[in-house]
Structures are given as structure tokens and as C-alpha cells.
Design a protein around this motif. Sequence first.
Motif, PDB file in Angstrom:
ATOM      1  N   ILE A 191       0.843  -1.200   0.000  1.00  0.00           N
ATOM      2  CA  ILE A 191       0.000   0.000   0.000  1.00  0.00           C
ATOM      3  C   ILE A 191       0.879   1.251   0.000  1.00  0.00           C
ATOM      4  CG2 ILE A 191      -1.623   1.390   1.356  1.00  0.00           C
ATOM      5  CD1 ILE A 191      -2.877  -1.285   2.306  1.00  0.00           C
ATOM      6  N   ASN A 192       1.867   1.276   0.879  1.00  0.00           N
ATOM      7  CA  ASN A 192       2.751   2.446   0.964  1.00  0.00           C
ATOM      8  C   ASN A 192       3.503   2.686  -0.338  1.00  0.00           C
ATOM      9  OD1 ASN A 192       1.997   3.048   3.599  1.00  0.00           O
ATOM     10  ND2 ASN A 192       3.585   1.747   4.471  1.00  0.00           N
ATOM     11  N   GLU A 238       1.054   4.022  -2.916  1.00  0.00           N
ATOM     12  CA  GLU A 238       0.734   5.426  -2.669  1.00  0.00           C
ATOM     13  C   GLU A 238       1.874   6.326  -3.135  1.00  0.00           C
ATOM     14  OE1 GLU A 238      -2.292   5.684   1.075  1.00  0.00           O
ATOM     15  OE2 GLU A 238      -0.222   5.141   1.555  1.00  0.00           O
ATOM     16  N   ASP A 239       3.112   5.907  -2.863  1.00  0.00           N
ATOM     17  CA  ASP A 239       4.278   6.698  -3.274  1.00  0.00           C
ATOM     18  C   ASP A 239       4.368   6.838  -4.786  1.00  0.00           C
ATOM     19  OD1 ASP A 239       4.952   7.028  -0.612  1.00  0.00           O
ATOM     20  OD2 ASP A 239       6.556   5.521  -0.638  1.00  0.00           O
ATOM     21  N   ASN A 255       1.714   6.596  -6.784  1.00  0.00           N
ATOM     22  CA  ASN A 255       0.379   6.981  -7.265  1.00  0.00           C
ATOM     23  C   ASN A 255      -0.295   5.893  -8.088  1.00  0.00           C
ATOM     24  OD1 ASN A 255       0.308   9.588  -6.093  1.00  0.00           O
ATOM     25  ND2 ASN A 255       1.671  10.319  -7.713  1.00  0.00           N
ATOM     26  N   THR A 287      -5.464   4.619  -5.504  1.00  0.00           N
ATOM     27  CA  THR A 287      -6.120   5.844  -5.047  1.00  0.00           C
ATOM     28  C   THR A 287      -6.140   5.869  -3.518  1.00  0.00           C
ATOM     29  OG1 THR A 287      -8.361   4.930  -4.935  1.00  0.00           O
ATOM     30  CG2 THR A 287      -7.636   5.844  -7.072  1.00  0.00           C
ATOM     31  N   GLU A 288      -6.303   7.053  -2.978  1.00  0.00           N
ATOM     32  CA  GLU A 288      -6.368   7.187  -1.520  1.00  0.00           C
ATOM     33  C   GLU A 288      -7.554   6.407  -0.973  1.00  0.00           C
ATOM     34  OE1 GLU A 288      -6.799  10.634   1.871  1.00  0.00           O
ATOM     35  OE2 GLU A 288      -5.926  11.167  -0.058  1.00  0.00           O
ATOM     36  N   ALA A 305      -6.692   2.703  -0.953  1.00  0.00           N
ATOM     37  CA  ALA A 305      -5.715   2.445   0.112  1.00  0.00           C
ATOM     38  C   ALA A 305      -6.400   2.455   1.478  1.00  0.00           C
ATOM     39  CB  ALA A 305      -4.590   3.479   0.067  1.00  0.00           C
ATOM     40  N   GLN A 306      -7.268   3.429   1.696  1.00  0.00           N
ATOM     41  CA  GLN A 306      -7.963   3.521   2.985  1.00  0.00           C
ATOM     42  C   GLN A 306      -8.896   2.341   3.207  1.00  0.00           C
ATOM     43  OE1 GLN A 306      -9.787   7.402   2.885  1.00  0.00           O
ATOM     44  NE2 GLN A 306      -7.948   8.415   3.673  1.00  0.00           N
TER      45      GLN A 306
END
Length: 136
Positions: A18-19, A22-23, A25, A28-29, A32-33
Motif C-alpha cells: 500500500i505504501n 501510494e508513493d 500513485n 487511489t487514496e 488504500a484507505q
Amino acid sequence: MNAITISTLDYQRIYKSINEAEDSNSITEKEAQALAGELEKAKIVEPQEMPNDVITMNSKVKITFVKSNKQIELKIVYPHEADINQNLISIFSPIAAALIGYKVGDTIDWIVPSGPTSIKIDEIIYQPEAEGQFDL
């Protein structure tokens, strides 16, 4: 639904994925959430203590979409291993995120790109922990 069950290794590796995503892109946020939220509610166990009927990373499973009665087999993998043509489904996909940590016999209500659906877990064909393979 009850809390899902995740191994300590899967928990750490999924969070790392996930990290990294996110780094770069590549997630999506919101995605990930949603996945992180599932992990935070999970019961965490050592890989050697994982019940044989729980879907873990690298598990090959047989599921049925309840409404259509369509049955498919898939394997839940990390994003870099995903290949839809071989039914290798990324943990970031809605279906894999829906299945991880649940067990045979569970029916899961989940939102997939085509809308709400119910998925029944019919069988785990292969689970690494059941085979004594704790490093996958």
C-alpha cells in the motif's frame, strides 16, 4: 461480517505494498484507505497458526457470484505479480480485497466496479500456510 484473519507476514507485506503504491500513485487514496481499514479490523495471527480454511495471500480459491451463480477460480497476489489472463488477481483489486482473510463458507457483500455483489467462498484449492510455506 466477523473480523478477518490475517497473518503477521501478510499484514506487513500488504501494508508495504500500500505504501509503495501510494508513493508511486498507483492506488487511489480511497482504495488504500479501504484496504487499510480492513487490515486494522483484522485478527492478526502467526503464519503457523493460520487456519487452513482462511484465504491468505497467494491462496488459490474457488468462489461463486451468488446472483449469477457464476463460479471462478483465482489466486490473490501482490500487485507486481498480477496477471488477469492467468487469474492472478492483485490484492488491490476490489475482489481480492473483499476475499482476503475470510474463510470457506463465508458469503461476502462487497462493492465491485459493476456495483454491489455477494460472493460465496466455495473452496481453497491452495493456501501456502496449509502447505507449510510461510515465506510466500
